[in-house]
Scaffold this motif. Sequence first.
Motif, PDB file in Angstrom:
ATOM      1  N   ASP A  50     -35.715  13.798  51.954  1.00 46.67           N
ATOM      2  CA  ASP A  50     -34.281  13.493  51.976  1.00 46.67           C
ATOM      3  C   ASP A  50     -33.673  13.972  50.670  1.00 46.67           C
ATOM      4  O   ASP A  50     -33.910  13.402  49.610  1.00 46.67           O
ATOM      5  CB  ASP A  50     -34.055  11.995  52.151  1.00 46.67           C
ATOM      6  CG  ASP A  50     -32.600  11.660  52.461  1.00 46.67           C
ATOM      7  OD1 ASP A  50     -31.702  12.396  51.978  1.00 46.67           O
ATOM      8  OD2 ASP A  50     -32.350  10.669  53.179  1.00 46.67           O
ATOM      9  N   GLU A  51     -32.881  15.033  50.778  1.00 47.51           N
ATOM     10  CA  GLU A  51     -32.306  15.630  49.569  1.00 47.51           C
ATOM     11  C   GLU A  51     -31.376  14.690  48.829  1.00 47.51           C
ATOM     12  O   GLU A  51     -31.138  14.852  47.630  1.00 47.51           O
ATOM     13  CB  GLU A  51     -31.563  16.927  49.922  1.00 47.51           C
ATOM     14  CG  GLU A  51     -30.487  16.787  50.973  1.00 47.51           C
ATOM     15  CD  GLU A  51     -30.976  17.087  52.379  1.00 47.51           C
ATOM     16  OE1 GLU A  51     -30.235  17.752  53.128  1.00 47.51           O
ATOM     17  OE2 GLU A  51     -32.086  16.636  52.747  1.00 47.51           O
ATOM     18  N   HIS A  52     -30.861  13.662  49.517  1.00 44.68           N
ATOM     19  CA  HIS A  52     -29.974  12.703  48.863  1.00 44.68           C
ATOM     20  C   HIS A  52     -30.741  11.732  47.974  1.00 44.68           C
ATOM     21  O   HIS A  52     -30.152  11.075  47.115  1.00 44.68           O
ATOM     22  CB  HIS A  52     -29.198  11.901  49.913  1.00 44.68           C
ATOM     23  CG  HIS A  52     -28.431  12.744  50.885  1.00 44.68           C
ATOM     24  ND1 HIS A  52     -28.953  13.164  52.090  1.00 44.68           N
ATOM     25  CD2 HIS A  52     -27.191  13.278  50.810  1.00 44.68           C
ATOM     26  CE1 HIS A  52     -28.063  13.894  52.727  1.00 44.68           C
ATOM     27  NE2 HIS A  52     -26.994  13.987  51.976  1.00 44.68           N
ATOM     28  N   VAL A  53     -32.056  11.623  48.184  1.00 48.61           N
ATOM     29  CA  VAL A  53     -32.852  10.616  47.476  1.00 48.61           C
ATOM     30  C   VAL A  53     -33.796  11.248  46.454  1.00 48.61           C
ATOM     31  O   VAL A  53     -33.847  10.828  45.300  1.00 48.61           O
ATOM     32  CB  VAL A  53     -33.652   9.749  48.482  1.00 48.61           C
ATOM     33  CG1 VAL A  53     -34.508   8.721  47.746  1.00 48.61           C
ATOM     34  CG2 VAL A  53     -32.692   9.056  49.453  1.00 48.61           C
ATOM     35  N   THR A  54     -34.551  12.270  46.860  1.00 50.91           N
ATOM     36  CA  THR A  54     -35.534  12.873  45.950  1.00 50.91           C
ATOM     37  C   THR A  54     -35.240  14.335  45.641  1.00 50.91           C
ATOM     38  O   THR A  54     -35.962  14.948  44.850  1.00 50.91           O
ATOM     39  CB  THR A  54     -36.958  12.784  46.530  1.00 50.91           C
ATOM     40  OG1 THR A  54     -37.056  13.619  47.695  1.00 50.91           O
ATOM     41  CG2 THR A  54     -37.312  11.351  46.892  1.00 50.91           C
ATOM     42  N   GLY A  55     -34.227  14.908  46.263  1.00 58.08           N
ATOM     43  CA  GLY A  55     -33.918  16.318  46.030  1.00 58.08           C
ATOM     44  C   GLY A  55     -34.725  17.271  46.886  1.00 58.08           C
ATOM     45  O   GLY A  55     -34.563  18.486  46.787  1.00 58.08           O
ATOM     46  N   GLU A  56     -35.600  16.738  47.730  1.00 60.49           N
ATOM     47  CA  GLU A  56     -36.414  17.581  48.610  1.00 60.49           C
ATOM     48  C   GLU A  56     -35.705  17.785  49.943  1.00 60.49           C
ATOM     49  O   GLU A  56     -35.050  16.879  50.461  1.00 60.49           O
ATOM     50  CB  GLU A  56     -37.763  16.921  48.880  1.00 60.49           C
ATOM     51  CG  GLU A  56     -38.611  16.680  47.653  1.00 60.49           C
ATOM     52  CD  GLU A  56     -39.763  15.736  47.955  1.00 60.49           C
ATOM     53  OE1 GLU A  56     -40.877  16.232  48.159  1.00 60.49           O
ATOM     54  OE2 GLU A  56     -39.534  14.517  47.990  1.00 60.49           O
TER      55      GLU A  56
END
Length: 368
Positions: A50-56
């Motif tokens: 999840d890009e909103h949480v870990t940037g992935e």
Amino acid sequence: MIKAISLYAIRLPLYQPFVVSYHTYHDMPSIIVKMESDDGYVGFGEAVADEHVTGETWESTYYLLKNTLAPLLIGQNPGEFELIHERMNKTVYGAPAAKAAMDIACHDLVAKKLGVPVYQLIGGRYHDRFPITHVLSIGEPAAMAEEAVQKVSEGYLSFKMKVGKQVGHDIERIRAVRSAVGNDIAIRVDVNQGWVNSSNALRALPYLEELQIDWLEQPVMADDLDGMAELKRKARLPLMVDEGLKGIKEMREVIQKQAADKINIKLMKCGGILPAVKLANQAEMAGMECQVGSMVESSIGSAAGFHVAFSKKIITSVELTGPLKFAKDVGNLHYDVPYIQLNEKSGLGIDIIEDALTELTVHRDVIQ
């Protein structure tokens, strides 16, 4: 030794869109890892980025696994969990969801080889069962209240309410649900950073206390542990940190700043089963209760989270309901709503539904 790693980029269909403060999910992109040993054992892992949480992202995680982490682990002993993590950490900074997929697959494979459930590798079983909390995604107050009433009729005894759009409207949502289900049903409120700062969150506190909320989760931006600490000093209800806690470094800061009463451990944020256990141990030393939460994983990632939760006394709640939200899943994790009771099968204790995995796969690669 690890002989081969297969990667499956899949998209899990949801019964209905899942709405949180920062995004609306129409399906859930996931990456399934199938790890094979040279003596014939197989373990499965999962990464939900999840890009909103870990940037992935889904895409970046797939290619990181394909090009870097999977080749790195070929030929390694899957049971050397600490060494596996050290190798990954020295090679790639961050990327906890990608590392979680490898970690979970290693634990599943080794537990199957030993003929024991994963929880026996990390301390043994402590809890007999956990109540399942239904998650209400953001909607209009009346719609959220109607869904809550329906779920109470199905046996649910607790809710996590997703909010975080505007404080005033969010209070209306919470009030509507509380009015509909009464005071005997537990309600937890998860803002997912949506109120941004402590000044906005402070406006909500009197209403939340009046509405008998169990706890308030991540009301401010993830990096604002000072804001969390200010709220903790002023609130009369417990605060939980989620996006603000990824790994050991953030856990030290949460403890030092007294920034939360509770912590939400997610395998996708911290890097898998081994790091999650370390966070639980840190929390226990600090006297902080834990929850194991979800990035809405399939039966594979959800089962891994449950094994961690069932093994630790300090973990007192779980929110791992991804499989209940999917119209099709790649595994058969079983829920006895409103509870879950893990079985005693070896590994993660689930069967993989190969036909569903094939059907949902968008990309596939095998690394040997």
